[in-house]
Design a protein around this motif. Structure first.
Motif, mmCIF file in Angstrom:
data_model
loop_
_atom_site.group_PDB
_atom_site.id
_atom_site.type_symbol
_atom_site.label_atom_id
_atom_site.label_comp_id
_atom_site.label_asym_id
_atom_site.label_seq_id
_atom_site.Cartn_x
_atom_site.Cartn_y
_atom_site.Cartn_z
ATOM 1 N N SER A 65 -61.835 46.361 -100.896
ATOM 2 C CA SER A 65 -61.878 46.630 -101.887
ATOM 3 C C SER A 65 -63.651 46.116 -102.588
ATOM 4 O O SER A 65 -64.284 44.922 -102.227
ATOM 5 C CB SER A 65 -60.771 45.944 -102.254
ATOM 6 N N LEU A 66 -63.740 46.277 -103.880
ATOM 7 C CA LEU A 66 -65.216 46.679 -104.185
ATOM 8 C C LEU A 66 -64.945 45.056 -104.207
ATOM 9 O O LEU A 66 -66.344 44.617 -104.439
ATOM 10 C CB LEU A 66 -65.241 47.548 -105.413
ATOM 11 N N ASP A 67 -64.050 44.130 -105.110
ATOM 12 C CA ASP A 67 -63.563 42.966 -105.530
ATOM 13 C C ASP A 67 -63.942 41.997 -104.281
ATOM 14 O O ASP A 67 -64.955 41.435 -104.631
ATOM 15 C CB ASP A 67 -62.617 43.101 -106.833
ATOM 16 N N ALA A 68 -63.418 42.721 -103.384
ATOM 17 C CA ALA A 68 -63.327 41.932 -102.200
ATOM 18 C C ALA A 68 -64.681 42.073 -101.384
ATOM 19 O O ALA A 68 -65.260 41.008 -101.139
ATOM 20 C CB ALA A 68 -62.519 41.670 -101.314
ATOM 21 N N PHE A 69 -65.693 43.177 -101.737
ATOM 22 C CA PHE A 69 -67.212 43.330 -100.748
ATOM 23 C C PHE A 69 -68.003 43.057 -101.878
ATOM 24 O O PHE A 69 -68.990 42.024 -100.902
ATOM 25 C CB PHE A 69 -66.996 45.064 -100.886
ATOM 26 N N LYS A 70 -67.924 42.743 -102.958
ATOM 27 C CA LYS A 70 -68.363 41.980 -103.888
ATOM 28 C C LYS A 70 -68.573 40.543 -104.029
ATOM 29 O O LYS A 70 -69.307 40.185 -103.675
ATOM 30 C CB LYS A 70 -68.568 42.056 -105.744
ATOM 31 N N ALA A 71 -67.473 40.067 -103.622
ATOM 32 C CA ALA A 71 -67.230 38.567 -103.755
ATOM 33 C C ALA A 71 -67.868 38.218 -102.387
ATOM 34 O O ALA A 71 -68.654 36.685 -101.885
ATOM 35 C CB ALA A 71 -65.929 38.353 -102.916
ATOM 36 N N ARG A 72 -67.493 38.889 -101.375
ATOM 37 C CA ARG A 72 -68.455 38.117 -100.016
ATOM 38 C C ARG A 72 -69.404 38.794 -99.409
ATOM 39 O O ARG A 72 -70.313 37.922 -98.306
ATOM 40 C CB ARG A 72 -67.655 39.123 -98.318
ATOM 41 N N VAL A 73 -70.174 40.067 -100.044
ATOM 42 C CA VAL A 73 -71.373 40.001 -99.798
ATOM 43 C C VAL A 73 -72.740 39.804 -100.795
ATOM 44 O O VAL A 73 -73.739 39.354 -100.255
ATOM 45 C CB VAL A 73 -71.639 41.836 -99.601
ATOM 46 N N LEU A 74 -71.987 39.557 -101.726
ATOM 47 C CA LEU A 74 -73.060 38.808 -103.213
ATOM 48 C C LEU A 74 -73.223 37.439 -103.585
ATOM 49 O O LEU A 74 -72.523 37.308 -103.688
ATOM 50 C CB LEU A 74 -72.425 40.031 -104.008
ATOM 51 N N ALA A 75 -74.365 37.237 -103.791
ATOM 52 C CA ALA A 75 -74.164 35.905 -104.407
ATOM 53 C C ALA A 75 -73.587 36.104 -105.528
ATOM 54 O O ALA A 75 -73.309 35.221 -106.005
ATOM 55 C CB ALA A 75 -75.553 35.470 -104.079
ATOM 56 N N ASP A 76 -73.798 36.826 -106.546
ATOM 57 C CA ASP A 76 -73.468 36.863 -108.067
ATOM 58 C C ASP A 76 -71.946 38.137 -107.209
ATOM 59 O O ASP A 76 -72.413 39.285 -107.986
ATOM 60 C CB ASP A 76 -73.607 37.012 -109.068
ATOM 61 N N PRO A 77 -71.054 37.734 -107.683
ATOM 62 C CA PRO A 77 -69.572 39.303 -107.364
ATOM 63 C C PRO A 77 -69.383 40.020 -108.768
ATOM 64 O O PRO A 77 -68.943 40.618 -108.587
ATOM 65 C CB PRO A 77 -68.572 38.912 -107.024
ATOM 66 N N LYS A 78 -70.112 39.251 -110.187
ATOM 67 C CA LYS A 78 -70.013 39.683 -111.216
ATOM 68 C C LYS A 78 -71.387 40.702 -111.624
ATOM 69 O O LYS A 78 -71.017 41.710 -112.631
ATOM 70 C CB LYS A 78 -69.897 38.935 -112.169
#
Length: 123
Positions: A65-78
């Protein structure tokens, strides 16, 4: 803990209750050999995406999911509320770096629910 000076060795004795948990760690993590290509990855997102792709390499594809991807890959998921911004600033540069500098080739396709992109499928 004891240091064996003539053998160049440190001996550590573990509490048996703790040892049980540490012994099982070997099977619960992905072992990766970081070859020269990984060391050349400059982007944090490239490194994280490479780790994920190597851990699921035998599956052939991976959907997140996009949210899970952001949480795993980005320093700032928001950050990056719009997929177009995420694609332009994170996804495309990371994949370009991975595909040119490492031993794997990764492609992706956005997965829509109705008209909105909700997931990313990697191959």
């Amino acid at each position: 803990m004891a240091y064996r000076k003539h053998e160049g060795m440190v001996v550590i004795t573990l509490n048996p209750r703790l040892a049980i948990h540490l012994i099982g760690l070997r099977d619960k993590f992905t072992k990766m050999i970081f070859e020269e290509g990984f060391r050349r990855l400059k982007l944090f997102s490239s490194q994280r995406l490479y780790e994920i792709m190597k851990s699921i390499e035998s599956q052939g594809h991976y959907e997140i999911s996009l949210d899970a991807f952001k949480a795993r890959v980005l320093a700032d998921p928001k950050k990056y509320k719009r997929f177009a911004d995420l694609k332009k600033r994170i996804l495309e540069p990371a994949l370009a770096e991975i595909n040119t500098l490492t031993d794997i080739h990764v492609s992706y396709e956005p997965v829509r629910e109705s008209r909105k992109i909700k997931r990313i499928r990697f191959r």
